[in-house]
Design an enzyme around this catalytic site. Structure first.
Site, short mmCIF file in Angstrom:
data_model
loop_
_atom_site.label_atom_id
_atom_site.label_comp_id
_atom_site.label_asym_id
_atom_site.label_seq_id
_atom_site.Cartn_x
_atom_site.Cartn_y
_atom_site.Cartn_z
N HIS A 78 0.84 -1.20 0.00
CA HIS A 78 0.00 0.00 0.00
C HIS A 78 0.88 1.26 0.00
O HIS A 78 0.59 2.23 -0.70
CB HIS A 78 -0.92 -0.04 1.22
CG HIS A 78 -1.93 1.04 1.28
ND1 HIS A 78 -2.88 1.24 0.31
CD2 HIS A 78 -2.15 2.00 2.23
CE1 HIS A 78 -3.63 2.27 0.64
NE2 HIS A 78 -3.21 2.74 1.80
N GLN A 80 3.88 1.50 -1.24
CA GLN A 80 4.46 1.60 -2.58
C GLN A 80 3.46 2.24 -3.53
O GLN A 80 3.82 3.06 -4.37
CB GLN A 80 4.87 0.22 -3.09
CG GLN A 80 6.05 -0.37 -2.37
CD GLN A 80 7.31 0.47 -2.56
OE1 GLN A 80 7.78 1.10 -1.63
NE2 GLN A 80 7.81 0.51 -3.75
N HIS A 82 1.01 4.34 -2.77
CA HIS A 82 0.93 5.77 -2.46
C HIS A 82 2.15 6.52 -2.99
O HIS A 82 2.03 7.63 -3.53
CB HIS A 82 0.82 5.99 -0.94
CG HIS A 82 -0.58 5.92 -0.44
ND1 HIS A 82 -1.38 7.01 -0.30
CD2 HIS A 82 -1.32 4.86 -0.06
CE1 HIS A 82 -2.56 6.64 0.17
NE2 HIS A 82 -2.55 5.33 0.31
#
Length: 109
Positions: A78, A80, A82
């Protein structure tokens, strides 16, 4: 590195990338109002925050490269996601919005 430590890094990346993304979006709104200098200040702050997020990522990649861990957590994935989104927004902002809007406004004068 434990799974918990990897997840903590993931949370850190999510938070930092999210902060940078918010500042980039704020800069876009300022650019639309032709407040270029204020927008550039927001972009500069966002860039500094994004560098921190990228450093967290590099720390994890370095550890993995040394064979110190190989587990991927959902939180890290998650993070990564963002980070990639914030980087893409940064690139679009700098290339499209800032340059394009300034060029368009200078033509209109």
């Amino acid at each position: 590195m434990t799974k918990n430590e990897i997840s903590e890094k993931g949370f850190e990346i999510v938070a930092l990338a999210g902060d940078a993304r918010s500042l980039y979006l704020k800069a876009i709104k300022l650019i639309k109002k032709r407040e270029y200098e204020k927008a550039k200040m927001e972009i500069s702050e966002a860039n500094d925050i994004l560098k921190e997020a990228h450093q967290c990522q590099m720390d994890l990649l370095t550890e993995e490269g040394k064979g110190k861990y190989s587990d991927l957590t959902l939180i890290m994935a998650h993070g990564q996601d963002h980070l990639m989104t914030a980087i893409l927004l940064k690139e679009l902002l700098e290339i499209v919005f800032l340059d394009l809007y300034q060029d368009l406004h200078s033509i209109q004068k």
